[in-house]
Enzyme design. Structure first.
Site, PDB file in Angstrom:
ATOM      1  N   ASP A 130       2.799   4.139   5.635  1.00 46.04           N
ATOM      2  CA  ASP A 130       2.502   4.609   4.661  1.00 46.04           C
ATOM      3  C   ASP A 130       1.121   5.611   3.710  1.00 46.04           C
ATOM      4  OD1 ASP A 130       4.473   4.676   2.013  1.00 46.04           O
ATOM      5  OD2 ASP A 130       1.670   3.537   1.150  1.00 46.04           O
ATOM      6  N   GLU A 165      -0.804   6.395   0.267  1.00 43.45           N
ATOM      7  CA  GLU A 165      -0.847   7.068  -1.085  1.00 43.45           C
ATOM      8  C   GLU A 165      -2.117   8.147  -1.215  1.00 43.45           C
ATOM      9  OE1 GLU A 165      -0.095   4.953  -3.495  1.00 43.45           O
ATOM     10  OE2 GLU A 165       0.596   3.686  -2.382  1.00 43.45           O
ATOM     11  N   HIS A 195      -0.880   3.986  -8.032  1.00 47.56           N
ATOM     12  CA  HIS A 195      -2.085   3.449  -6.891  1.00 47.56           C
ATOM     13  C   HIS A 195      -3.348   2.789  -7.769  1.00 47.56           C
ATOM     14  CE1 HIS A 195      -4.894   6.923  -6.913  1.00 47.56           C
ATOM     15  NE2 HIS A 195      -3.644   7.698  -6.230  1.00 47.56           N
ATOM     16  N   HIS A 225       1.301   0.298  -6.220  1.00 46.77           N
ATOM     17  CA  HIS A 225       1.376   0.991  -4.790  1.00 46.77           C
ATOM     18  C   HIS A 225       0.501   0.525  -3.888  1.00 46.77           C
ATOM     19  CE1 HIS A 225       5.491   3.580  -6.300  1.00 46.77           C
ATOM     20  NE2 HIS A 225       5.826   2.521  -6.633  1.00 46.77           N
ATOM     21  N   ASP A 279       2.786  -1.212   0.785  1.00 43.84           N
ATOM     22  CA  ASP A 279       3.960  -1.056   1.034  1.00 43.84           C
ATOM     23  C   ASP A 279       4.160  -1.191   2.277  1.00 43.84           C
ATOM     24  OD1 ASP A 279       3.823  -0.444  -1.530  1.00 43.84           O
ATOM     25  OD2 ASP A 279       4.130   1.039  -2.150  1.00 43.84           O
TER      26      ASP A 279
END
Length: 240
Positions: free
Chosen positions: A7, A9, A57, A152, A157
């Site tokens: 994942d 960001e 985030h 997040h 995640d």
């Protein structure tokens, strides 16, 4: 089988518009079991994050200012992911950002160094058509605890995605473990023949029967005697 749950960001939604990766989280599994060999890096994007992205985030420009550039972690990331199946939720988004970062360094596309890229969002849409299939929605549906996900985070995640994926590919309504899932030195759970067991039948006592009858009577009264079970209780008319 080596799998990496990945994942990212980012500063925004569009790598074409110059948005950059600011965090990468990778969780490694081998034979469907976490190894503890994970990769997590914050990255200085050399640009400001969009205000809406920071709300998602929580990574501010000040926090990222002293973090390494993507160029400094690229070799580490590619070596970690090389040859593995990469599983990403909404893979097109993350792969688009990874490829944009690699192009800046004159590197080939991300998919060229891994065994394959699998999109868990596509998988979820096939299993649950017409329903919300965001990571949060899948956590709720598959009973994965995401109570710590107030913001997040790439590593958090990726970990949630790994748990969701296991439930998606095994079935959330069974406790059975496939024999193929057993790792080295582990025993698979044998099938149990429940037909050899006799289950006890516990009958309701008089008080319970009376309480049940009172509930049925209340429903019958509220429906003005239209309940179907009362009609079924009446004896059939005699045949002449």
């Amino acid at each position: 089988m080596r799998q990496i749950f990945l994942d990212t960001e980012t500063t925004g939604l569009s790598p074409e518009a110059g948005d950059r990766i600011i965090e990468i989280g990778c969780i490694e599994m081998v034979n469907r079991r976490p190894t503890g060999n994970n990769l997590h890096r914050y990255i200085n994007p050399q640009r400001s994050s969009h205000e809406d992205a920071v709300k998602v985030h929580g990574l501010t420009d000040e926090f990222l200012a002293d973090k390494p550039l993507f160029a400094a972690i690229a070799d580490e990331l590619l070596e970690f992911c090389a040859g593995a199946e990469i599983i990403i939720h909404n893979a097109a988004f993350d792969i688009g950002f990874l490829d944009a970062e690699l192009r800046r360094l004159g590197r080939p596309p991300f998919a060229s160094i891994v065994a394959k890229v699998s999109d868990s969002l596509t998988m979820a849409r096939e299993m649950f058509p017409g329903k919300s299939n965001s990571l949060d929605a899948l956590c709720r549906r598959l009973e994965v605890d995401n109570s710590n996900r107030t913001l997040h985070g790439a590593l958090l995640d990726a970990g949630l995605l790994a748990e969701v994926y296991i439930r998606l590919t095994r079935g959330q309504n069974t406790l059975a473990i496939d024999a193929g899932d057993a790792g080295a030195g582990e025993l698979a759970i044998a099938a149990i023949d429940f037909s050899v067991y006799r289950l006890p039948v516990i009958l309701a006592d008089e008080a319970e029967l009376a309480a049940h009858e009172a509930v049925l009577a209340g429903i019958d009264k509220a429906s003005s005697g239209k309940t179907r079970w009362r009609a079924l209780e009446q004896p059939a008319p005699a045949v002449a």
